[in-house]
Structures are given as structure tokens and as C-alpha cells.
Design an enzyme around this catalytic site. Structure first.
Site, mmCIF file in Angstrom:
data_model
loop_
_atom_site.group_PDB
_atom_site.id
_atom_site.type_symbol
_atom_site.label_atom_id
_atom_site.label_comp_id
_atom_site.label_asym_id
_atom_site.label_seq_id
_atom_site.Cartn_x
_atom_site.Cartn_y
_atom_site.Cartn_z
ATOM 1 N N LYS A 3 54.719 28.282 29.967
ATOM 2 C CA LYS A 3 53.885 28.708 31.092
ATOM 3 C C LYS A 3 52.501 28.071 31.014
ATOM 4 C CE LYS A 3 52.276 30.913 34.637
ATOM 5 N NZ LYS A 3 52.029 32.346 34.657
ATOM 6 N N LYS A 55 40.747 30.745 32.646
ATOM 7 C CA LYS A 55 41.297 31.395 31.456
ATOM 8 C C LYS A 55 42.577 30.710 30.996
ATOM 9 C CE LYS A 55 44.183 34.417 31.993
ATOM 10 N NZ LYS A 55 45.667 34.514 32.065
#
Length: 290
Positions: free
Chosen positions: A160, A229
């Protein structure tokens, strides 16, 4: 009964898909609610009622305390599926803690954004025991078009982060190109058609910007703050792997800029407006052709 912890932009859409498929869902979120989800007061209550618990949370700093709260309440044989974008190292550590409670922990990074979550066509990148991944596939059917088993625990979240880095690079780069094209006086609909028929084509150019130039920013997806992030997690991952990261500065600068200019908590597609602000207030929306 399926548990869902985190009912925000992505978790809420996934929970609705499960409810619409006739699957009973018990859920917890400190802010959001979803029609049809039986809301309870915390993670432990979810774990006390569901033997499969799905997590859709911002990052590992949120995932860790949630998991440590639910594990003592979980029944033996429970499966926790972390659909968050999280640190693979944290995921591996949590899986070990879960095993001590006779709980199976799977990481399942999702891709496709809010639109795919709404339609139930997400792509899932799963890590963990292969038999356990196969066992939860029926639960994932209402929310995902494909489930790829990448390897042991941590592999799904690793994949991911790699995927999200490419997403960040192409989104930021395409936004920059669109602003430049507008300043150059090009018709952006035609420019996008050319790019998407050539070697510069990407998910951003083919799926996002044809909508953005018409004024539809596809609100409701990953924010610029969360994109920053994710890229930061990617650089941390590469540091642990001993792989040089030479291309992360661009998206970190672009989405960090967007957050600084007030676009941090809206969809990351608004990075094009942040870059346009720096270029003197450029907006890429095209006028209707009469």
C-alpha cells in the site's frame, strides 16, 4: 456480525456497502455514524460482539491503541483486518500481540479512493496467513473488486505504501503540468487527451484531471495532510529496507505546501490549486464551449 472501527470517508462507505449487502455491522467511531450500523461505545464493545473486525483508521498512532483496547475483549479465533494505511513494522508487532490472544491479524491496504469505496470496487493488498486471507474473502466481496495476497503480515501495508507513493508522485506532477498548461494557453481537455494517449498517462491524468478541469474535485477522498503522512511512511520504509529514496521530495513539498496554504484537510486533488496559488492565482477549470 462484522465489526467496523472507523466510519469516516472510507470506513463509512465500506460499512454502508456491507449493510447494503445484508451483513449485520456493529461499529465504533468517536465522531461519525452510518445508517444501518449498530453503534457502540468503543473498540472493546465491537470486539465483544464481532468475530471479524475491520479497521479503517488514519495511521499506526491511532491503530495501535485501538487494537490494544480490543484484544482483551476479543474471542479466541477472531480475525482483525487492518484496512488502514499503516507502518508495516507496527503491523508486524501488532500481529504478534494479537497471536498471544489467539486472534489472527491481517493487513489489507486498500486502493481506489472514495469513488471505488462507494461502488465496492476497491483493490485490496493483503498480508498474513494465506488461509486466513481466503477465509475473509466473502466479507471483502461487497467492498472490493480484487484481493491480492502479497505475503506474510506486513506485506499488504508495504504494498500500500509503494502504491500510495506512486499515486502521490503522479498526482503532484500532473497538477504541476496542468497549471503550466493553463499558463501556456493550452486547451486542457485537449492536452489531457494527448497525454492519455501518450507516455505521460497515469491514474491522475485519466481518472482525476478530466473531472477536475470541469470543476469536480472528487471531494471526499484522501486529504493532502494524509497524503504527506503516507509519503513520509514510504520514506521510513525505504530507510529500513536500505533503498535510496530520490523522488520523495517532490510530493512531500507539493502536499506540504497544500496543507500550509489551507488545503490540508480537503481532498489531495486540491494540490493543483495550491500550485496555482504560487503561480499567481491560476485555476485550471475550463470554460464551457458554446
Amino acid at each position: 456480525m462484522i465489526g467496523m472501527i472507523g466510519l469516516g470517508n472510507m470506513g463509512g462507505r465500506m460499512a454502508r456497502r456491507l449493510v447494503d449487502a445484508g451483513i449485520p455491522v456493529v461499529g465504533y467511531d468517536p465522531v461519525a455514524t452510518v445508517t444501518g450500523v449498530d453503534a457502540v461505545g468503543g473498540p472493546a464493545e465491537v470486539a465483544g460482539r464481532a468475530t471479524t473486525v475491520l479497521l479503517s483508521l488514519p495511521d499506526s498512532t491511532v491503530v495501535e491503541p485501538v487494537v490494544r483496547e480490543l484484544l482483551p475483549a476479543a474471542r479466541a479465533g477472531t480475525t482483525v483486518v487492518d484496512l488502514s494505511t499503516a507502518s508495516p513494522a507496527s503491523t508486524v508487532a501488532l500481529a504478534a500481540e494479537a497471536a498471544a490472544h489467539d486472534v489472527t491479524y491481517l493487513d489489507a491496504g486498500i486502493s481506489g479512493g472514495a469513488a471505488a469505496a462507494e461502488k465496492g470496487t476497491l483493490t485490496i493488498m493483503a498480508g498474513g496467513d494465506a488461509a486466513a486471507v481466503d477465509a475473509i474473502r466473502p466479507v471483502l466481496e461487497p467492498i472490493a473488486a480484487t484481493v491480492h495476497h502479497l505475503g506474510p503480515v506486513g506485506a499488504g501495508h508495504t504494498a500500500k505504501l509503494l502504491n500510495n507513493f506512486l499515486n502521490a508522485v503522479t498526482l503532484a506532477a500532473t497538477a504541476e503540468v496542468m497549471v503550466a498548461g493553463q499558463r501556456a494557453g493550452l486547451d486542457l481537455r485537449t492536452l489531457l487527451a494527448a497525454i492519455n494517449g501518450g507516455s505521460g498517462q497515469s491514474f491522475a491524468s485519466s481518472n482525476r484531471f478530466p473531472r477536475i478541469v470541469e470543476g469536480d474535485y472528487l471531494e471526499g477522498g484522501l486529504t493532502s495532510r494524509l497524503m504527506t503522512k503516507d509519503v513520509t511512511l514510504y520514506t521510513e520504509l525505504l530507510g529500513r529496507l536500505g533503498v535510496p529514496s530520490l523522488n520523495a521530495a517532490g510530493p512531500i513539498a507539493s502536499f506540504g505546501l497544500a496543507a500550509h496554504l489551507g488545503y490540508g484537510d480537503v481532498i489531495s486533488n486540491r494540490v493543483v490549486d495550491a500550485l496555482g496559488d504560487l503561480a499567481g492565482g491560476v485555476r485550471i477549470q475550463q470554460q464551457e464551449v458554446s
